[in-house]
Scaffold this motif. Structure first.
Motif, PDB file in Angstrom:
ATOM      1  N   ASP A  26      10.002  19.620   0.887  1.00 53.07           N
ATOM      2  CA  ASP A  26      10.566  18.297   1.175  1.00 53.07           C
ATOM      3  C   ASP A  26      12.087  18.356   0.988  1.00 53.07           C
ATOM      4  O   ASP A  26      12.585  18.954   0.029  1.00 53.07           O
ATOM      5  CB  ASP A  26       9.959  17.263   0.222  1.00 53.07           C
ATOM      6  N   SER A  27      12.818  17.727   1.889  1.00 54.04           N
ATOM      7  CA  SER A  27      14.284  17.807   1.826  1.00 54.04           C
ATOM      8  C   SER A  27      14.838  17.230   0.523  1.00 54.04           C
ATOM      9  O   SER A  27      15.813  17.763  -0.019  1.00 54.04           O
ATOM     10  CB  SER A  27      14.910  17.106   3.032  1.00 54.04           C
ATOM     11  N   ASN A  28      14.244  16.168  -0.002  1.00 56.35           N
ATOM     12  CA  ASN A  28      14.734  15.609  -1.268  1.00 56.35           C
ATOM     13  C   ASN A  28      14.481  16.564  -2.431  1.00 56.35           C
ATOM     14  O   ASN A  28      15.323  16.708  -3.322  1.00 56.35           O
ATOM     15  CB  ASN A  28      14.091  14.251  -1.554  1.00 56.35           C
ATOM     16  N   THR A  29      13.332  17.220  -2.442  1.00 54.78           N
ATOM     17  CA  THR A  29      13.046  18.189  -3.509  1.00 54.78           C
ATOM     18  C   THR A  29      14.002  19.363  -3.431  1.00 54.78           C
ATOM     19  O   THR A  29      14.525  19.824  -4.459  1.00 54.78           O
ATOM     20  CB  THR A  29      11.584  18.661  -3.433  1.00 54.78           C
ATOM     21  N   ILE A  30      14.277  19.828  -2.237  1.00 52.04           N
ATOM     22  CA  ILE A  30      15.210  20.947  -2.063  1.00 52.04           C
ATOM     23  C   ILE A  30      16.584  20.561  -2.610  1.00 52.04           C
ATOM     24  O   ILE A  30      17.194  21.320  -3.376  1.00 52.04           O
ATOM     25  CB  ILE A  30      15.283  21.376  -0.581  1.00 52.04           C
ATOM     26  N   THR A  65       6.565  11.729  -9.923  1.00 54.53           N
ATOM     27  CA  THR A  65       6.918  11.572  -8.512  1.00 54.53           C
ATOM     28  C   THR A  65       7.788  12.749  -8.102  1.00 54.53           C
ATOM     29  O   THR A  65       8.466  13.358  -8.936  1.00 54.53           O
ATOM     30  CB  THR A  65       7.712  10.280  -8.255  1.00 54.53           C
ATOM     31  N   ALA A  66       7.777  13.023  -6.828  1.00 52.76           N
ATOM     32  CA  ALA A  66       8.773  13.933  -6.282  1.00 52.76           C
ATOM     33  C   ALA A  66      10.124  13.237  -6.439  1.00 52.76           C
ATOM     34  O   ALA A  66      10.179  12.026  -6.659  1.00 52.76           O
ATOM     35  CB  ALA A  66       8.471  14.208  -4.814  1.00 52.76           C
ATOM     36  N   PRO A  67      11.217  13.971  -6.371  1.00 53.74           N
ATOM     37  CA  PRO A  67      12.530  13.323  -6.440  1.00 53.74           C
ATOM     38  C   PRO A  67      12.675  12.293  -5.315  1.00 53.74           C
ATOM     39  O   PRO A  67      12.439  12.598  -4.150  1.00 53.74           O
ATOM     40  CB  PRO A  67      13.506  14.487  -6.257  1.00 53.74           C
ATOM     41  N   ILE A  68      13.035  11.069  -5.707  1.00 55.02           N
ATOM     42  CA  ILE A  68      13.197   9.972  -4.755  1.00 55.02           C
ATOM     43  C   ILE A  68      14.508   9.249  -5.059  1.00 55.02           C
ATOM     44  O   ILE A  68      15.034   9.349  -6.167  1.00 55.02           O
ATOM     45  CB  ILE A  68      12.014   8.980  -4.805  1.00 55.02           C
ATOM     46  N   GLU A 119      18.395  22.237  -5.949  1.00 50.10           N
ATOM     47  CA  GLU A 119      19.657  22.939  -5.701  1.00 50.10           C
ATOM     48  C   GLU A 119      20.772  22.403  -6.584  1.00 50.10           C
ATOM     49  O   GLU A 119      21.676  23.141  -6.961  1.00 50.10           O
ATOM     50  CB  GLU A 119      20.050  22.817  -4.222  1.00 50.10           C
ATOM     51  N   ASP A 120      20.715  21.124  -6.925  1.00 43.14           N
ATOM     52  CA  ASP A 120      21.716  20.501  -7.795  1.00 43.14           C
ATOM     53  C   ASP A 120      21.145  20.386  -9.216  1.00 43.14           C
ATOM     54  O   ASP A 120      21.208  19.345  -9.854  1.00 43.14           O
ATOM     55  CB  ASP A 120      22.075  19.110  -7.234  1.00 43.14           C
ATOM     56  N   HIS A 121      20.595  21.502  -9.705  1.00 40.61           N
ATOM     57  CA  HIS A 121      19.846  21.498 -10.965  1.00 40.61           C
ATOM     58  C   HIS A 121      20.662  21.112 -12.192  1.00 40.61           C
ATOM     59  O   HIS A 121      20.091  20.712 -13.200  1.00 40.61           O
ATOM     60  CB  HIS A 121      19.156  22.845 -11.190  1.00 40.61           C
ATOM     61  N   GLU A 122      21.947  21.169 -12.127  1.00 41.92           N
ATOM     62  CA  GLU A 122      22.755  20.771 -13.284  1.00 41.92           C
ATOM     63  C   GLU A 122      22.919  19.259 -13.399  1.00 41.92           C
ATOM     64  O   GLU A 122      23.433  18.765 -14.396  1.00 41.92           O
ATOM     65  CB  GLU A 122      24.112  21.468 -13.244  1.00 41.92           C
ATOM     66  N   ARG A 123      22.499  18.530 -12.369  1.00 46.93           N
ATOM     67  CA  ARG A 123      22.623  17.065 -12.403  1.00 46.93           C
ATOM     68  C   ARG A 123      21.289  16.376 -12.107  1.00 46.93           C
ATOM     69  O   ARG A 123      21.261  15.276 -11.577  1.00 46.93           O
ATOM     70  CB  ARG A 123      23.694  16.605 -11.422  1.00 46.93           C
ATOM     71  N   MET A 124      20.194  17.014 -12.475  1.00 43.47           N
ATOM     72  CA  MET A 124      18.881  16.411 -12.253  1.00 43.47           C
ATOM     73  C   MET A 124      18.743  15.132 -13.072  1.00 43.47           C
ATOM     74  O   MET A 124      19.162  15.087 -14.223  1.00 43.47           O
ATOM     75  CB  MET A 124      17.770  17.372 -12.668  1.00 43.47           C
ATOM     76  N   HIS A 125      18.137  14.111 -12.463  1.00 42.76           N
ATOM     77  CA  HIS A 125      17.836  12.850 -13.162  1.00 42.76           C
ATOM     78  C   HIS A 125      16.328  12.722 -13.285  1.00 42.76           C
ATOM     79  O   HIS A 125      15.605  12.906 -12.309  1.00 42.76           O
ATOM     80  CB  HIS A 125      18.363  11.657 -12.376  1.00 42.76           C
ATOM     81  N   LYS A 126      15.890  12.386 -14.492  1.00 43.90           N
ATOM     82  CA  LYS A 126      14.484  12.120 -14.742  1.00 43.90           C
ATOM     83  C   LYS A 126      14.384  10.866 -15.593  1.00 43.90           C
ATOM     84  O   LYS A 126      15.231  10.616 -16.442  1.00 43.90           O
ATOM     85  CB  LYS A 126      13.821  13.280 -15.481  1.00 43.90           C
ATOM     86  N   ALA A 154       4.219  20.637 -11.255  1.00 45.99           N
ATOM     87  CA  ALA A 154       3.282  20.602 -10.128  1.00 45.99           C
ATOM     88  C   ALA A 154       3.860  19.833  -8.941  1.00 45.99           C
ATOM     89  O   ALA A 154       3.701  20.258  -7.796  1.00 45.99           O
ATOM     90  CB  ALA A 154       1.953  19.989 -10.573  1.00 45.99           C
ATOM     91  N   VAL A 155       4.531  18.704  -9.199  1.00 46.10           N
ATOM     92  CA  VAL A 155       5.069  17.933  -8.066  1.00 46.10           C
ATOM     93  C   VAL A 155       6.226  18.683  -7.402  1.00 46.10           C
ATOM     94  O   VAL A 155       6.370  18.628  -6.182  1.00 46.10           O
ATOM     95  CB  VAL A 155       5.458  16.492  -8.467  1.00 46.10           C
ATOM     96  N   LEU A 156       7.025  19.382  -8.172  1.00 42.12           N
ATOM     97  CA  LEU A 156       8.094  20.177  -7.549  1.00 42.12           C
ATOM     98  C   LEU A 156       7.507  21.283  -6.678  1.00 42.12           C
ATOM     99  O   LEU A 156       8.020  21.576  -5.598  1.00 42.12           O
ATOM    100  CB  LEU A 156       9.030  20.754  -8.602  1.00 42.12           C
ATOM    101  N   HIS A 157       6.426  21.886  -7.158  1.00 45.83           N
ATOM    102  CA  HIS A 157       5.796  22.957  -6.381  1.00 45.83           C
ATOM    103  C   HIS A 157       5.159  22.406  -5.103  1.00 45.83           C
ATOM    104  O   HIS A 157       5.347  22.963  -4.016  1.00 45.83           O
ATOM    105  CB  HIS A 157       4.747  23.685  -7.218  1.00 45.83           C
TER     106      HIS A 157
END
Length: 127
Positions: free
Chosen positions: A49-53, A105-108, A57-64, A41-44
């Motif tokens: 948002d530029s950080n979400t984009i 949170t959105a990506p920060i 886009e760098d989906h192979e290095r996502m940090h959670k 939901a937060v990604l949608h």
């Protein structure tokens, strides 16, 4: 929120209520589904948002970071504190039961000290 430098990691923080599994006896899969709902939901909702984009886009290095908070009250306190710091987030409310279960949170930028302090106050690593 300002765009971060390309070399700085973006992190999504996901928080679920500990009492769902411990006290209310929800199955692990159901608790994990709540985390997934909040993250999706937060990604949608922040998709422009530029950080979400940059994050997707760098989906192979996502940090959670997946955290737990004590109960509905502490989840609400965390959400209010993050909103006071203008951190984009999504609080998931399970329907039709109307139970707040998780937030993401959105990506920060991972080095946001004010955010880390809030998470330390209300959360611990999910176990």
């Amino acid at each position: 929120m300002a765009t971060v430098a390309a070399c700085e990691h973006l992190t999504m923080y996901i928080v679920v209520r500990k009492d769902l599994a411990k006290t209310l006896k929800w199955p692990t899969g159901s608790v994990m589904a709540q985390a997934c709902h909040a993250a999706t939901a937060v990604l949608h909702t922040t998709r422009n948002d530029s950080n979400t984009i940059k994050y997707v886009e760098d989906h192979e290095r996502m940090h959670k970071v997946v955290l737990e908070t004590k109960n509905e009250e502490t989840l609400g306190d965390l959400v209010a504190s993050l909103q006071a710091h203008n951190i984009p987030l999504y609080r998931w409310v399970e329907q039709p039961e109307n139970i707040p279960t998780a937030m993401a949170t959105a990506p920060i930028p991972e080095r946001s000290p004010e955010v880390k302090d809030l998470f330390k106050k209300y959360c611990s690593l999910y176990r």
